[in-house]
Design an enzyme around this catalytic site. Structure first.
Site, mmCIF file in Angstrom:
data_model
loop_
_atom_site.group_PDB
_atom_site.id
_atom_site.type_symbol
_atom_site.label_atom_id
_atom_site.label_comp_id
_atom_site.label_asym_id
_atom_site.label_seq_id
_atom_site.Cartn_x
_atom_site.Cartn_y
_atom_site.Cartn_z
ATOM 1 N N ASP A 20 6.724 -9.005 3.086
ATOM 2 C CA ASP A 20 7.908 -8.537 4.146
ATOM 3 C C ASP A 20 9.220 -10.036 4.822
ATOM 4 O O ASP A 20 7.896 -10.592 4.879
ATOM 5 C CB ASP A 20 6.698 -8.698 5.843
ATOM 6 C CG ASP A 20 6.532 -7.406 5.782
ATOM 7 O OD1 ASP A 20 6.377 -6.938 4.634
ATOM 8 O OD2 ASP A 20 5.053 -6.854 6.510
ATOM 9 N N HIS A 175 4.310 -12.061 2.809
ATOM 10 C CA HIS A 175 5.346 -12.245 3.631
ATOM 11 C C HIS A 175 5.951 -13.512 2.437
ATOM 12 O O HIS A 175 4.880 -14.252 1.729
ATOM 13 C CB HIS A 175 5.219 -12.934 4.573
ATOM 14 C CG HIS A 175 4.274 -12.015 6.174
ATOM 15 N ND1 HIS A 175 3.532 -12.132 6.189
ATOM 16 C CD2 HIS A 175 5.919 -11.407 6.695
ATOM 17 C CE1 HIS A 175 3.316 -10.862 6.463
ATOM 18 N NE2 HIS A 175 3.998 -10.486 7.622
HETATM 19 ZN ZN LIG Z 1 7.789 -8.488 9.387
#
Ligand SMILES: [Zn+2]
Length: 215
Positions: A20, A175
């Site tokens: 992400d 991430h």
């Molecule tokens: Zn996010």
């Protein structure tokens, strides 16, 4: 009908790793590692970050990975209006469309869900992708920054959690950029440990679409 997914089929040895908040500088190094281990991934793109990083989006596509929508603004959607949410998701779709990407995959910023966002996802026919393995790879960097703690960042927790909990059909959340922190350098040593170890266990890294049942 709401399309909400936390994992795929528990019968096959396939798993989907997701990243992400990119594109970011670190995304390129993530792509290098994925290539080294012949693993495919899904990137949930923060629309606002695309400008100036178009090259990275092109590389993600070229190397056979998948892209999903993570809104344009990355604002938490829980208390936002239907109008705001629809505009924000469509704006990210529009940015992705410039690369010829049409995606029905959507991930809520911060997994922050609300009634209005569910309504919009239903209206736009989005598949809402959560994860059964939430590594919390952002947590230790965040604590270090928030409380001005010195010393190296602890990467062992996300690694151990992933290695012990991942099972057939898992969707893994990581991430390639950290909101409010910046570059996520630790993602590289984390991946260097988890990808070969999960492959040794027999898991195949596929994109989210390949993991989900065809409907
Ligand atoms: Zn996010």
């Amino acid at each position: 009908m709401l399309n909400i997914y936390f994992h795929g089929s528990r019968k096959e040895n396939k798993i989907a790793i997701t990243f992400d908040d990119g594109p970011a500088k670190e995304t390129e190094r993530v792509l290098d590692i994925l290539k080294k281990y012949n693993a495919k991934a899904t990137f949930f793109i923060w629309g606002k970050r695309i400008k100036g990083r178009e090259k990275i989006i092109k590389r993600i596509i070229k190397e056979g990975h998948e892209i999903g929508n993570h809104t344009f603004s990355h604002k938490r959607l829980c208390f936002k209006s239907i109008q705001f949410i629809e505009k924000d998701i469509k704006r990210c779709d529009k940015e992705l469309d410039k690369f010829g990407i049409k995606t029905d995959l959507f991930r809520f910023p911060g997994f922050n869900i609300g009634l209005n966002s569910l309504i919009v996802c239903w209206k736009l026919k989005k598949k809402m992708i959560f994860a059964d393995i939430v590594s919390n790879d952002w947590l230790n960097p965040w604590i270090k920054k928030r409380y001005k703690k010195k010393g190296p960042i602890n990467i062992q927790k996300p690694i151990n959690k992933t290695l012990t909990k991942t099972k057939k059909g898992s969707i893994l959340n990581f991430h390639d950029y950290l909101e409010g922190i910046g570059s996520h350098r630790e993602i590289i040593p984390i991946l260097e440990q988890i990808i070969p170890k999960l492959k040794e266990k027999g898991f195949e890294f596929v994109t989210v679409s390949k993991l989900l049942p065809n409907k």
